[in-house]
Design a protein around this motif. Sequence first.
Motif, PDB file in Angstrom:
ATOM      1  N   MET A 131       0.765  -1.224   0.124  1.00 27.18           N
ATOM      2  CA  MET A 131       0.004  -0.115  -0.045  1.00 27.18           C
ATOM      3  C   MET A 131       0.921   1.199  -0.009  1.00 27.18           C
ATOM      4  O   MET A 131       0.505   2.321  -0.624  1.00 27.18           O
ATOM      5  N   GLY A 132       1.946   1.202   0.611  1.00 30.97           N
ATOM      6  CA  GLY A 132       2.929   2.334   0.922  1.00 30.97           C
ATOM      7  C   GLY A 132       3.377   2.598  -0.697  1.00 30.97           C
ATOM      8  O   GLY A 132       3.791   3.778  -1.136  1.00 30.97           O
ATOM      9  N   ILE A 133       3.822   1.530  -1.463  1.00 30.18           N
ATOM     10  CA  ILE A 133       4.169   1.514  -3.017  1.00 30.18           C
ATOM     11  C   ILE A 133       3.108   2.257  -3.638  1.00 30.18           C
ATOM     12  O   ILE A 133       3.720   3.238  -4.606  1.00 30.18           O
ATOM     13  N   LEU A 134       2.133   2.140  -3.509  1.00 24.79           N
ATOM     14  CA  LEU A 134       0.960   2.437  -4.287  1.00 24.79           C
ATOM     15  C   LEU A 134       0.919   4.158  -3.968  1.00 24.79           C
ATOM     16  O   LEU A 134       0.491   4.929  -4.712  1.00 24.79           O
ATOM     17  N   LEU A 135       0.968   4.389  -2.775  1.00 19.29           N
ATOM     18  CA  LEU A 135       1.000   5.755  -2.119  1.00 19.29           C
ATOM     19  C   LEU A 135       2.067   6.483  -2.611  1.00 19.29           C
ATOM     20  O   LEU A 135       2.126   7.816  -3.077  1.00 19.29           O
ATOM     21  N   LEU A 136       3.275   6.074  -2.772  1.00 19.27           N
ATOM     22  CA  LEU A 136       4.408   6.540  -3.376  1.00 19.27           C
ATOM     23  C   LEU A 136       4.497   6.852  -4.758  1.00 19.27           C
ATOM     24  O   LEU A 136       5.001   7.940  -5.463  1.00 19.27           O
ATOM     25  N   TYR A 143       7.489   6.104 -12.283  1.00 15.92           N
ATOM     26  CA  TYR A 143       7.413   5.536 -13.681  1.00 15.92           C
ATOM     27  C   TYR A 143       8.676   5.760 -14.331  1.00 15.92           C
ATOM     28  O   TYR A 143       8.870   5.352 -15.391  1.00 15.92           O
ATOM     29  N   ARG A 144       9.648   6.636 -13.767  1.00 13.42           N
ATOM     30  CA  ARG A 144      10.982   6.905 -14.247  1.00 13.42           C
ATOM     31  C   ARG A 144      11.752   5.451 -14.349  1.00 13.42           C
ATOM     32  O   ARG A 144      11.472   4.594 -13.344  1.00 13.42           O
ATOM     33  N   ALA A 145      12.701   5.207 -15.056  1.00 12.77           N
ATOM     34  CA  ALA A 145      13.407   4.084 -15.284  1.00 12.77           C
ATOM     35  C   ALA A 145      14.052   3.723 -14.359  1.00 12.77           C
ATOM     36  O   ALA A 145      14.245   2.383 -13.894  1.00 12.77           O
ATOM     37  N   GLU A 146      14.817   4.393 -13.410  1.00  8.85           N
ATOM     38  CA  GLU A 146      15.459   4.261 -12.087  1.00  8.85           C
ATOM     39  C   GLU A 146      14.566   3.633 -11.063  1.00  8.85           C
ATOM     40  O   GLU A 146      15.251   2.583 -10.426  1.00  8.85           O
ATOM     41  N   TYR A 147      13.564   3.915 -10.963  1.00  6.76           N
ATOM     42  CA  TYR A 147      12.461   3.335 -10.125  1.00  6.76           C
ATOM     43  C   TYR A 147      12.349   2.028 -10.497  1.00  6.76           C
ATOM     44  O   TYR A 147      12.132   1.018  -9.547  1.00  6.76           O
ATOM     45  N   VAL A 170       2.757  -2.180 -13.924  1.00  6.77           N
ATOM     46  CA  VAL A 170       1.456  -1.757 -13.231  1.00  6.77           C
ATOM     47  C   VAL A 170       1.551  -0.342 -12.317  1.00  6.77           C
ATOM     48  O   VAL A 170       0.898   0.571 -12.651  1.00  6.77           O
ATOM     49  N   VAL A 171       2.630  -0.289 -11.405  1.00  4.80           N
ATOM     50  CA  VAL A 171       2.420   0.743 -10.429  1.00  4.80           C
ATOM     51  C   VAL A 171       3.053   2.057 -11.425  1.00  4.80           C
ATOM     52  O   VAL A 171       2.596   3.373 -11.026  1.00  4.80           O
ATOM     53  N   ALA A 172       4.137   1.794 -12.224  1.00  2.00           N
ATOM     54  CA  ALA A 172       4.428   2.789 -13.151  1.00  2.00           C
ATOM     55  C   ALA A 172       3.399   3.278 -14.101  1.00  2.00           C
ATOM     56  O   ALA A 172       3.479   4.573 -14.072  1.00  2.00           O
ATOM     57  N   ALA A 173       2.621   2.427 -14.408  1.00  2.00           N
ATOM     58  CA  ALA A 173       1.360   3.093 -15.236  1.00  2.00           C
ATOM     59  C   ALA A 173       0.553   3.994 -14.497  1.00  2.00           C
ATOM     60  O   ALA A 173      -0.063   4.945 -14.898  1.00  2.00           O
ATOM     61  N   LEU A 174       0.314   3.500 -13.025  1.00  2.00           N
ATOM     62  CA  LEU A 174      -0.403   4.380 -12.141  1.00  2.00           C
ATOM     63  C   LEU A 174       0.067   5.756 -12.071  1.00  2.00           C
ATOM     64  O   LEU A 174      -0.471   6.773 -12.100  1.00  2.00           O
ATOM     65  N   SER A 175       1.472   5.858 -11.791  1.00  2.00           N
ATOM     66  CA  SER A 175       2.256   6.926 -11.640  1.00  2.00           C
ATOM     67  C   SER A 175       2.169   8.005 -12.746  1.00  2.00           C
ATOM     68  O   SER A 175       2.155   9.039 -12.578  1.00  2.00           O
ATOM     69  N   THR A 176       2.343   7.209 -13.716  1.00  2.00           N
ATOM     70  CA  THR A 176       2.204   7.904 -15.082  1.00  2.00           C
ATOM     71  C   THR A 176       0.879   8.690 -15.329  1.00  2.00           C
ATOM     72  O   THR A 176       0.948   9.875 -15.675  1.00  2.00           O
ATOM     73  N   LEU A 177      -0.190   7.990 -15.108  1.00  2.00           N
ATOM     74  CA  LEU A 177      -1.410   8.455 -15.185  1.00  2.00           C
ATOM     75  C   LEU A 177      -1.648   9.744 -14.208  1.00  2.00           C
ATOM     76  O   LEU A 177      -2.238  10.840 -14.499  1.00  2.00           O
ATOM     77  N   VAL A 178      -1.084   9.435 -13.047  1.00  2.00           N
ATOM     78  CA  VAL A 178      -1.155  10.466 -12.257  1.00  2.00           C
ATOM     79  C   VAL A 178      -0.545  11.744 -12.561  1.00  2.00           C
ATOM     80  O   VAL A 178      -0.967  12.980 -12.320  1.00  2.00           O
ATOM     81  N   HIS A 179       0.803  11.649 -12.470  1.00  3.25           N
ATOM     82  CA  HIS A 179       1.779  12.687 -12.804  1.00  3.25           C
ATOM     83  C   HIS A 179       1.802  13.619 -14.369  1.00  3.25           C
ATOM     84  O   HIS A 179       1.947  14.554 -14.097  1.00  3.25           O
ATOM     85  N   LEU A 180       1.414  12.712 -15.358  1.00  5.17           N
ATOM     86  CA  LEU A 180       1.451  13.202 -16.537  1.00  5.17           C
ATOM     87  C   LEU A 180      -0.049  13.404 -17.137  1.00  5.17           C
ATOM     88  O   LEU A 180       0.015  14.252 -18.202  1.00  5.17           O
ATOM     89  N   CYS A 181      -0.986  12.982 -16.648  1.00  5.29           N
ATOM     90  CA  CYS A 181      -2.343  13.146 -16.970  1.00  5.29           C
ATOM     91  C   CYS A 181      -3.266  14.073 -15.946  1.00  5.29           C
ATOM     92  O   CYS A 181      -3.709  15.037 -16.286  1.00  5.29           O
ATOM     93  N   VAL A 182      -3.505  13.620 -14.868  1.00  3.85           N
ATOM     94  CA  VAL A 182      -4.324  13.942 -13.716  1.00  3.85           C
ATOM     95  C   VAL A 182      -3.804  15.209 -13.182  1.00  3.85           C
ATOM     96  O   VAL A 182      -4.595  16.023 -13.174  1.00  3.85           O
TER      97      VAL A 182
END
Length: 201
Positions: A131-136, A143-147, A170-182
Amino acid sequence: MLPAVATYENCMIQLASAQTRRYLTAAVTLAELAHLAWEHFHGGIRSHHFLNSADMPAISNAWGLLLLPLLTWFLSAFMQKRIAQNAGAKDSSQKLPKSVVVGFLGTLLVGILLSASFTSGHETVTEYLFMGILLLALLFPVYRAEYVLGFVLGMTFTFGAILPTVVAFVVAALSTLVHLCVRPAFMHVWRRFRSKEPPIA
């Protein structure tokens, strides 16, 4: 600077970047070979079921010998490209920015902790960590390559390479949606709302 000199320097920078990627990929490949050799001589190369369910397909850890070098090579290319765009190609060939190192080591540690808690049977800790990973993912650009690379490498010894890669993407896709779209859409609406506020008398 003379054009010929600039061209020569750019070529040297490109070669240095490619050499760094080769060294990193070779190191990951050797580490995975050692991992598989250890498993081979300790009961055989293991397989893991999706969702830890015997009803789901099992995937051999041997696939990691193919996936990890490819993943390392391509993700390191994305890292080099972004560093070159942000800091200039000459600087990016000399050293990695602190943010890249921290991002890689941070997710590497998270992957190791998640694997350790799962292996030791601490299901509650494992759930909290996930759950912490999803929050992060909502707070940081994971979504960046090093992560992604750090997380996959941190979990490979316990889960093989395939399952951590699926989770990481999957987590990177969620992060991409939040940071680059939402987030950009929200900031755009917020700025328009603020611009329509009447001036304070």
